[in-house]
Design an enzyme around this catalytic site. Structure first.
Site, short mmCIF file in Angstrom:
data_model
loop_
_atom_site.label_atom_id
_atom_site.label_comp_id
_atom_site.label_asym_id
_atom_site.label_seq_id
_atom_site.Cartn_x
_atom_site.Cartn_y
_atom_site.Cartn_z
N GLY A 110 -17.78 -40.08 -28.92
CA GLY A 110 -17.58 -40.87 -30.15
C GLY A 110 -17.26 -39.96 -31.33
N GLY A 112 -18.99 -38.00 -33.38
CA GLY A 112 -19.54 -36.64 -33.41
C GLY A 112 -18.78 -35.73 -32.46
N ILE A 134 -20.07 -47.55 -27.85
CA ILE A 134 -20.29 -49.00 -27.96
C ILE A 134 -20.10 -49.46 -29.41
CG2 ILE A 134 -21.88 -49.05 -26.00
CD1 ILE A 134 -24.14 -49.52 -28.16
N ASP A 135 -20.11 -48.51 -30.36
CA ASP A 135 -20.05 -48.88 -31.79
C ASP A 135 -18.63 -49.24 -32.25
OD1 ASP A 135 -22.67 -48.08 -31.70
OD2 ASP A 135 -22.30 -46.12 -32.61
N GLY A 178 -24.90 -50.34 -33.27
CA GLY A 178 -23.60 -50.19 -33.94
C GLY A 178 -23.58 -49.06 -34.95
O1 F6P Z 1 -23.62 -44.43 -30.94
C1 F6P Z 1 -24.13 -45.27 -29.98
C2 F6P Z 1 -25.53 -45.69 -30.34
O2 F6P Z 1 -26.00 -46.52 -29.30
C3 F6P Z 1 -25.70 -46.36 -31.70
O3 F6P Z 1 -25.33 -47.70 -31.67
C4 F6P Z 1 -27.15 -46.12 -31.95
O4 F6P Z 1 -27.41 -46.10 -33.33
C5 F6P Z 1 -27.39 -44.76 -31.34
O5 F6P Z 1 -26.37 -44.57 -30.39
C6 F6P Z 1 -28.72 -44.61 -30.67
O6 F6P Z 1 -28.84 -43.29 -30.27
P1 F6P Z 1 -29.92 -42.72 -29.23
O7 F6P Z 1 -29.55 -43.20 -27.87
O8 F6P Z 1 -29.79 -41.26 -29.37
O9 F6P Z 1 -31.24 -43.29 -29.65
#
Ligand code: F6P
Length: 376
Positions: A110, A112, A134-135, A178
């Site tokens: 994504g 990053g 998914i965002d 998101g």
């Molecule tokens: O970027 C995808 C995502 O699922 C975001 O929607 C969410 O804010 C984040 O990743 C959650 O991250 P982690 O899995 O590191 O808690």
């Protein structure tokens, strides 16, 4: 001599990653006779030189699998936690790239990951990326893979919440992932028929949301579904954050370090306050409407399991196109989805540019036209 390509998946996992790995790998190995190696756990595997050979056998049977067979991490090349402290491991990555005689490094990720890939490109590596999340917030692509699957999971959840909200005459506030973009909450909210949709791009006024719910009650609908994006923010908090950010900017210009520090603390407290904002929203709505409220946080359910047909198709299209670009020597680009086709977009146009929902986007126009309250 056969070309050598490396592939890694970085950032949060997303349905369709394995379909994309398979698409790149089968096209690169089969159609173009390249050797494909995978690096485990994102950029960390490239630093620690943990690899897996992606031959036909390794790529077989993975199309429908969720997650990523390579593993992933959020580690950044230039700030990687190593033995208790963060270190710049870029030179190690460059050395390992050369050690494997790579002709290209394919990074699936994504926002990053696009930034990290761009940095590696600036160090002289032949980098090419695919847009995954998914965002759906990666710039310069129509869509990212993973989004369609998460959208259908969140929509199904909202469908299911309807019958229980209806039976108990309750408000159900459903939190959708998101990050700081509202695509998922907006899409699932529309597809699932949510009565209120709150997204980060439109700071909300809780009194207006309560009024919309009361209006529904007066018209005989004793329940309401509120789809709220995890990044949605109340108008007053939004204004307070922006005012402090302005003050920090002014303090920086004046060189007033002490004031900046004080303001930063204030800002951190406001951000921390956002942590349980969905629960607070439900409580406030209960107080204002006197309707019983419940919260459902969909969380990582939205990222798990098998990808939809649309995501498998998209990931395969982008993955196979990627192999084609590598064969042609097109690097420093993200393979974007553009209608039925793909387009190589320079990484500098992608890195650091998040795609949020424009407030005049057709989805928002449609939602408003069917009477959905958007919190403003
Ligand atoms: O970027 C995808 C995502 O699922 C975001 O929607 C969410 O804010 C984040 O990743 C959650 O991250 P982690 O899995 O590191 O808690």
């Amino acid at each position: 001599m056969a070309k050598q390509i490396g592939i890694l998946t970085a950032g949060g996992d997303s349905p369709g990653l394995n379909a994309a790995i398979r698409g790149v790998g089968k096209a690169a190995g089969g159609a173009f006779g390249m050797n494909v190696i995978g690096f485990r756990d994102g950029f960390r595997g490239l630093v620690e030189n943990r690899t897996v050979f992606l031959d036909r056998a390794a790529l077989s049977g993975i199309l429908t699998l969720g997650g990523t067979i390579l593993g992933t991490s959020r580690d950044k090349p230039h700030r990687m936690p190593m033995g208790g402290k963060e270190m710049d491991m870029t030179d190690v990555i460059v050395a390992n790239y050369e050690k494997h005689n790579l002709d290209a490094l394919v990074c699936l990720g994504g926002g990053g990951t696009q930034k990290n890939a761009y940095r590696l490109m600036q160090k002289g590596l032949n980098v090419i990326t695919l847009p995954k999340t998914i965002d759906n917030d990666v710039a310069r692509t129509d869509v990212t893979f993973g989004f369609d699957t998460a959208l259908s999971i969140a929509t199904q959840a909202i469908d299911r919440l309807h019958s229980t909200a209806h039976s108990h005459h309750r408000i159900i506030v459903v939190e959708v992932m998101g990050h700081n973009a509202g695509w998922l909450a907006l899409g699932a909210g529309i597809a699932g028929g949510a009565d209120v949709i709150l997204i980060p791009e439109i700071p909300y006024d809780v009194d207006k949301v309560a009024e919309a719910i009361l209006e529904r009650s007066r018209s005989g609908k004793g329940f309401s579904i509120v789809a709220v994006s995890e990044g949605a923010i109340e108008k007053s908090d939004y204004e307070a954050i922006h005012a402090i950010e302005e003050q920090i900017r002014a303090a920086r210009e004046k060189g007033d370090k002490a004031l900046r520090k004080k303001l930063r603390k204030k800002l951190d407290a406001l951000y921390a306050h956002q942590g349980d904002s969905t629960v607070r929203l439900a409580r406030r709505l209960e107080e204002l409407t006197r309707l019983e409220s419940r919260v459902t946080i969909l969380g990582h359910l939205q990222r798990g399991g098998t990808p939809t047909a649309a995501d498998r198709l998209l990931a395969t299209r982008l993955g196979t196109a990627c192999a084609d670009y590598v064969e042609k020597g097109v690097f420093g680009v993200m393979v974007a989805a553009r209608g039925e086709y793909t387009e190589p977009v320079p990484l500098e146009e992608v890195a650091g540019h998040r795609k949020t929902v424009p407030i005049d986007h057709p989805w928002i126009v449609s939602a408003r036209r069917i009477g959905t309250n958007m919190g403003d």
